[in-house]
Enzyme design. Sequence first.
Site, PDB file in Angstrom:
ATOM      1  CG  ASP A   9      -4.337  -3.968  10.183  1.00  0.00           C
ATOM      2  OD1 ASP A   9      -3.313  -3.297  10.349  1.00  0.00           O
ATOM      3  OD2 ASP A   9      -5.144  -3.789   9.252  1.00  0.00           O
ATOM      4  CG  ASP A  24      -6.641  -5.641   4.828  1.00  0.00           C
ATOM      5  OD1 ASP A  24      -6.004  -6.714   4.805  1.00  0.00           O
ATOM      6  OD2 ASP A  24      -6.194  -4.595   4.369  1.00  0.00           O
ATOM      7  CG  ASP A  37      -3.095  -7.220   8.044  1.00  0.00           C
ATOM      8  OD1 ASP A  37      -1.952  -6.815   8.290  1.00  0.00           O
ATOM      9  OD2 ASP A  37      -4.103  -6.507   8.129  1.00  0.00           O
TER      10      ASP A  37
END
Length: 776
Positions: free
Chosen positions: A399, A597, A601
Amino acid sequence: MTDDIEAKLPSAMQKTTFTVLGICCGSEAALVHKILNPLEGIENVSVNVLAKTTTVIHDPSEISASQIVNALNKAKLKAGIRELGQVKTRKQSWPNANVIASGVLLLVAMFSYIYQPLIWVSLASIAIGIPGILRRGIAALGRCMLDINVLMVIAVFGAVGLGDYLEGASVVFLFAFAQWLEAKSSDKAQASLESLMNLAPRTAVIAETGETLDVKDIRINTLVSVKAGERVPVDGVVVTGGSTIDESSLTGEFMPVDKEVGSKVWAGSVVLTGFINVATKALEEDSAVARMVKLVEDAQSQRSNIEAFIEKFAKYYTPGVVLIAAGIAVVPWVLSFQDVHHWIYLSLVLLVVACPCALVISTPVAKVCGLSAAAKMGLIIKGGNHLEALAKIKAIAFDKTGTLTEGAFEVVDMQLVEQKIDINHMFYWISSLENLSSHPIAKALVEYSRSHGIQPSREVKEFRIIPGEGISGYVDDCLIQIGNAQLAFRNGWLSENEFYINEAGITVGYVGMDNHFIGYFRLGDQVRGEAAQAVHELQKQGIEVTILTGDSKAAAELIQKQIGENIKVEASLAPEDKMKKIAELKEKWGLTAMVGDGINDAPALAASDVGIAMGVAGSAVATETADVALMSNDLRKIPEAVKLAKAALRKNYQNVALSLAVKLLFFGLAFGGMPSLWAAVVADMGTCLVVIFNSMLLLQKDKKGGSSTFDKASEQLYIRVEPGLDSGCNRTLQGNLEGLHEPLLPPKEKEEKEERPRSCCKGCCGGAKGKEADFK
């Protein structure tokens, strides 16, 4: 050898962990199953051979914990109830008196080569040393089990029957002594977990009274005082004072962190300087340390794929070898071979060599040492299967926001498009709406407005999240909408030909009032200093690296330039798009990990083979989401985790190969005409020790190397949600998290001094009608 436990327990069920010191290898773990599984009220039984524990899910109304202990102790397994988070290890510096006496008598018997009558002392050595082995063997046979104790009893009585008294005494003493050595070695391996459990002090000093209380009696919002040189006893927030704190015990970060009023502190961290008063925000059992220990303990109770295979192999291997040994003893006797003594002795040697202890323990010990070493590094790997998968990953997806970048946004600029509105009114509307959001962008916007003397309104009505686009709500009767380009295009605020904002490396948000476009803001987010190094280390290990982000392509390409041009970037992805990309990576490369995190996600983390959540110290949500949890925000922990996982997998292979090689060697020696009972015992138990010590090398991590400065953004510990598209204003998952976020409202005293603009909708622009006319 372990068994998986169901994650969700029926409401009536209770999970109890028992210390079972009588377990020495996998065959005795099978004995535990034989004892407990038939009992009424028992749902699931899990045995951890190395830790010598058994975890049972049972209905306390049908069978109590004490009844389970009694059932185990009838088989002489030395069981007792263990509280979660307590490791019970044997503290014996010397073997027990029976073992010592047996050894002394064996030494005397060896002088029979000089004075023959001393050979009878061997029988005394056997009589003193064998009772414990015999009791456990009888208990196993009573449940139709062939464990190491049964094999040893057969070998000893067989040797006595053949007249090899000295050989029988050697087997008894060497086996008992080797078991003690193995227990000591196992305890050393378990000591790493015990050190985790002892991180937090057991007492705390109450700030108001100076009274010292047990930590388990401390309630939430209690003020405790901690001075330099002491460990923080509870998770909480600093309310007075300031300090530099060492959090390495939790995060693996060796750089001290400065704490001030409002900073989060965790139980087990060490106050290096100053003095602080901490308001408790979690009970002892809910602290970051307690959660970490529970995760490590639960991970030890989960089998890896290799472990399950070895267990299945051993299930058929031992009976098979016993049948072969019986055939070797019986067939020559039936056929009236000349040297029947030789064949019977050979069968006894094969029985000893057949013991699967070293083989069965080879994988659990490597797993436990790997998980414990990871925990000391600030990595929580939630099971042997995840450790194994991490060692085999071929691709990893990151991410962007809050993972590769700091996640601490700064407002670059804020521009009005509608010139009839004062800029302070836009500050006011934005801060009022964003004050109810938990996104890091929201924090940046509220703080930016405050820096211009604008405070948010406390009266926002009909606040709602627009999935994938932004947020909206009424501020003083004005409908305010803030979102990304998708929201702006849908509302007709923008067209690519009429309006363009340079988005290179910038997150852009668009603001509308009563469905009219009035302005925009731009925010920047810095790449983490260690991101490029972490990615490079992963690529050196042959792992394909991809960035998956909801931000704009231009912003993603800027990150790509800063981290590495050879990294693939996928931009403008919604959460479901990230899931699809993970599926594509798995199809193309194989085992794939996802780093995020742990909240926004979650779909991608769940879709990956290994989900890695970072910066989760103190965050229960993120910890529960991922397969691997990094307690800090240092990205370099990820390649370290992969290296550790690969090292643990190598230890697995080495241990299994060594165990099988020793057995094959002694099979060969025995059939080659050099059988020896005592040598077989030494080889078998010696292999167990070598397997344990080889695995313990995983715990010898160099602690001199430090990590980068602790990420300041992680100290704020606010709930973060990843941008859905290029503006980063996707609040899709925030609706369920509002209760976790405390609005960023200032102290009352400060509010009275700050400027608060009058509501545009209530006069400054002539009300709603005037406003409509202005825009027309």
